[in-house]
Design a protein around this motif. Structure first.
Motif, PDB file in Angstrom:
ATOM      1  N   ASP A  29      85.914 -28.755   9.797  1.00 46.01           N
ATOM      2  CA  ASP A  29      86.882 -27.942  10.538  1.00 46.01           C
ATOM      3  C   ASP A  29      86.312 -26.531  10.678  1.00 46.01           C
ATOM      4  N   THR A  30      86.311 -25.997  11.894  1.00 45.98           N
ATOM      5  CA  THR A  30      85.681 -24.698  12.131  1.00 45.98           C
ATOM      6  C   THR A  30      86.494 -23.535  11.571  1.00 45.98           C
ATOM      7  N   ASP A  31      87.687 -23.790  11.021  1.00 47.76           N
ATOM      8  CA  ASP A  31      88.455 -22.728  10.352  1.00 47.76           C
ATOM      9  C   ASP A  31      88.155 -22.656   8.858  1.00 47.76           C
ATOM     10  N   TRP A  32      87.378 -23.601   8.338  1.00 45.98           N
ATOM     11  CA  TRP A  32      87.115 -23.630   6.895  1.00 45.98           C
ATOM     12  C   TRP A  32      86.187 -22.502   6.457  1.00 45.98           C
ATOM     13  N   LYS A  33      86.345 -22.153   5.180  1.00 43.22           N
ATOM     14  CA  LYS A  33      85.348 -21.341   4.475  1.00 43.22           C
ATOM     15  C   LYS A  33      84.591 -22.331   3.607  1.00 43.22           C
ATOM     16  N   LEU A  34      83.484 -22.792   4.115  1.00 48.68           N
ATOM     17  CA  LEU A  34      82.822 -23.963   3.540  1.00 48.68           C
ATOM     18  C   LEU A  34      81.629 -23.574   2.672  1.00 48.68           C
ATOM     19  N   GLY A  35      81.718 -23.852   1.372  1.00 48.26           N
ATOM     20  CA  GLY A  35      80.571 -23.667   0.488  1.00 48.26           C
ATOM     21  C   GLY A  35      79.657 -24.875   0.578  1.00 48.26           C
ATOM     22  N   LEU A 168      78.558 -21.451   3.895  1.00 54.04           N
ATOM     23  CA  LEU A 168      77.891 -20.507   3.005  1.00 54.04           C
ATOM     24  C   LEU A 168      77.034 -21.265   2.000  1.00 54.04           C
ATOM     25  N   VAL A 169      75.722 -21.043   2.042  1.00 57.33           N
ATOM     26  CA  VAL A 169      74.828 -21.578   1.014  1.00 57.33           C
ATOM     27  C   VAL A 169      74.664 -20.504  -0.056  1.00 57.33           C
ATOM     28  N   SER A 170      75.090 -20.811  -1.262  1.00 58.05           N
ATOM     29  CA  SER A 170      74.889 -19.897  -2.386  1.00 58.05           C
ATOM     30  C   SER A 170      74.873 -20.729  -3.659  1.00 58.05           C
ATOM     31  N   HIS A 171      74.080 -20.289  -4.638  1.00 55.88           N
ATOM     32  CA  HIS A 171      74.037 -20.974  -5.934  1.00 55.88           C
ATOM     33  C   HIS A 171      74.717 -20.145  -7.020  1.00 55.88           C
ATOM     34  N   VAL A 180      85.360 -19.417  -0.974  1.00 57.45           N
ATOM     35  CA  VAL A 180      85.357 -20.659  -0.186  1.00 57.45           C
ATOM     36  C   VAL A 180      86.609 -21.480  -0.482  1.00 57.45           C
ATOM     37  N   ASP A 181      86.982 -22.342   0.477  1.00 56.65           N
ATOM     38  CA  ASP A 181      88.141 -23.217   0.270  1.00 56.65           C
ATOM     39  C   ASP A 181      87.792 -24.702   0.403  1.00 56.65           C
ATOM     40  N   HIS A 182      86.540 -25.008   0.759  1.00 56.91           N
ATOM     41  CA  HIS A 182      86.032 -26.373   0.785  1.00 56.91           C
ATOM     42  C   HIS A 182      84.573 -26.361   0.304  1.00 56.91           C
ATOM     43  N   ILE A 183      84.127 -27.499  -0.208  1.00 58.79           N
ATOM     44  CA  ILE A 183      82.729 -27.644  -0.627  1.00 58.79           C
ATOM     45  C   ILE A 183      82.110 -28.839   0.095  1.00 58.79           C
ATOM     46  N   LEU A 184      80.973 -28.586   0.728  1.00 59.55           N
ATOM     47  CA  LEU A 184      80.141 -29.643   1.307  1.00 59.55           C
ATOM     48  C   LEU A 184      78.965 -29.833   0.357  1.00 59.55           C
ATOM     49  N   SER A 185      78.859 -31.016  -0.237  1.00 61.43           N
ATOM     50  CA  SER A 185      77.797 -31.239  -1.234  1.00 61.43           C
ATOM     51  C   SER A 185      76.838 -32.329  -0.761  1.00 61.43           C
ATOM     52  N   ILE A 186      75.531 -32.008  -0.834  1.00 55.61           N
ATOM     53  CA  ILE A 186      74.504 -33.013  -0.570  1.00 55.61           C
ATOM     54  C   ILE A 186      74.164 -33.655  -1.911  1.00 55.61           C
TER      55      ILE A 186
END
Length: 492
Positions: A29-35, A168-171, A180-186
């Motif tokens: 979703d383009t409204d997300w703050k995605l980590g 947002l890519v951050s460690h 962030v309010d969502h996490i995308l994890s590889i």
């Protein structure tokens, strides 16, 4: 609100036999703050490049918005910062730029200085301000924290918390948790999206990992029990079948029909157990695919003949006419884990280099123990090239131990055959840390060792330092790491 749809995405770099992504599908979703999280080398930056159309791939990516990538490539760093912003976004509105700079606590006068004269932190903030001027764009923010001190990280994290529509890519765990309010994890075998911040994701992952480990143990025991029971039943049925052609001990004739029925029944039971065993094996094969291996690392540090390794008394450091830091006094005692803290430019790296014996102009007194062996990790990884075997030999370290540490830090065996110049930023930092851990030293001196390194590896390194308690002087802007590790903080 709109959706970015990724369908059956498969991608590998030219000349590589390994797919970075294989038949993955998900929606953003383009409204997300995605980590965006995952071990080093899993493809986070690659995915953002795919979104920008930089590589050919199979599958489909659809979006109703355009993409903007941070950090920008600056063609003319010698230009005034205002002109650099104009190159990034020619149609910007001045009051909007002032609003963003004010939120990031950047003074207006930086716009009238050459961009290259700004500190790394100021450059980061100016580029972020320019990034958020653009409308109807989904923003791809790749590791903005690498040039920010702890105060700068808190400021930028608060800034991003008030925005939306970005990956947002951050460690940095605390940084992610705040904004962030969502996490995308590889993961190892798939890509997942979960609602919540990084701590929520990590807690869910640990619960899932613990459940799968418990199920795996249970199924292993079931498989062993069923295998042994099936073997016993199978043996019994063969023994019973043999008696059809013999006689009973009493000498009376054998009831072949009864014995055949009994043997068949036992054989059927054996087959049923084998089927249950096979089912358990298939169920077991679905487990543990995404559990990140994070085996404990092991090091041995040399003991020094004196409890005090080094001492600084009223030290001031100069570069030409400029005073970098002044009147610094502290000691390094054996077993201490000392964090050097202070804003960018306060002299942290200079103090480390001074202790390591570099030729730096200073006043005051520096005492370093006689025959003290120091293992130094600096920020720069640009010199790394060639293969790991030659590097280990050149550095005079144990190749087997060096590669074993890298394996535990999530290097695949195929990585050992590649040129280090092709490694990701995080993989290069792991090479320097693994080398340091292999060196026979009394003192570790690490200058921002965690830049680009993934969260799981950070937690492994934390565990190592807590378990083996080496004497270490370090600079690190990851607040969680410092809170867990430091026994003493020296504020500059």
């Amino acid at each position: 609100m709109s959706l970015i749809k990724v369908t059956n995405l498969t991608f590998a770099y030219d000349g590589s036999y390994d797919n970075i992504f294989e038949d993955v599908s998900f929606q953003i979703d383009t409204d997300w703050k995605l980590g965006f999280t995952g071990r080093n080398g899993r493809g986070k930056t690659t995915f953002m490049n795919l979104l920008q159309g930089k590589y050919e791939y199979s599958g489909h990516i659809s979006a109703d918005v355009g993409f903007e990538y941070f950090p920008f490539h600056i063609n003319h760093p010698e230009y005034l910062t205002l002109d650099v912003v104009r190159e990034i976004f020619p149609d910007y509105v001045n009051w909007e730029l002032m609003r963003e700079l004010n939120l990031l606590k950047v003074s207006e006068d930086v716009l009238y200085r050459p961009f290259e004269s700004l500190s790394n932190g100021e450059q980061t903030k100016v580029m972020l301000a320019a990034l958020f001027l653009k409308e109807n764009r989904f923003l791809l923010i790749d590791e903005p924290t690498n040039h920010l001190d702890m105060k700068g990280r808190r400021l930028v994290s608060d800034y991003l918390a008030g925005k939306s529509g970005f990956i947002l890519v951050s460690h940095d765990r605390a940084f992610l948790d705040n904004c962030v309010d969502h996490i995308l994890s590889i993961n190892r075998t798939n890509i997942e999206i979960q609602k919540g911040n990084f701590s929520d994701w990590l807690e869910n992952k640990q619960l899932q990992d613990n459940y799968e480990l418990a199920e795996n143990d249970k199924l292993k025991k079931d498989i062993k029990r069923l295998s042994e029971a099936a073997k016993r039943t199978n043996n019994w049925s063969h023994e019973v079948e043999k008696t059809k052609n013999g006689t009973r001990n009493s000498g009376s004739k054998v009831d072949k029909g009864y014995i055949g029925h009994k043997a068949a029944k036992m054989m059927k039971r054996s087959k049923s157990m084998e089927q249950r065993q096979q089912s358990a094996i298939e169920e077991k094969s679905k487990l543990l695919k995404n559990i990140e291996t994070s085996e404990s690392l092991k090091i041995t540090q040399l003991a020094f003949h004196n409890s005090r390794l080094a001492q600084l008394e009223h030290v001031s450091i100069f570069y030409g006419e400029k005073t970098v830091c002044e009147d610094i006094s502290f000691t390094i005692e054996q077993g201490e884990r000392i964090a050097l803290s202070g804003k960018n430019g306060s002299g942290k790296s200079s103090i480390m280099k001074l202790i390591c014996g570099e030729d730096i102009s200073y006043t005051g007194t520096v005492r370093v123990g006689s025959k003290l062996k120091i293992s130094y990790v600096n920020q720069d990884t640009s010199h790394l090239q060639g293969n790991l075997t030659d590097y280990a030999r050149g550095e005079g370290i144990d190749e087997s131990l060096f590669k074993a540490i890298l394996r535990k830090l999530d290097f695949s065996r195929i990585q050992f055959e590649k040129d280090m110049a092709a490694f990701s930023g995080g993989q290069k930092k792991k090479v320097l840390i693994a080398k340091s851990l292999c060196e026979q030293a009394h003192l570790l001196v690490w200058d921002e060792p965690l830049n680009f390194i993934d969260v799981i590896s950070r937690m492994q390194i934390e565990e190592l330092l807590l378990q083996y308690a080496p004497t270490i002087l370090f600079v690190e802007h990851d607040r969680e790491f410092c809170d867990h590790i430091a026994t003493k903080v020296v504020e500059l």
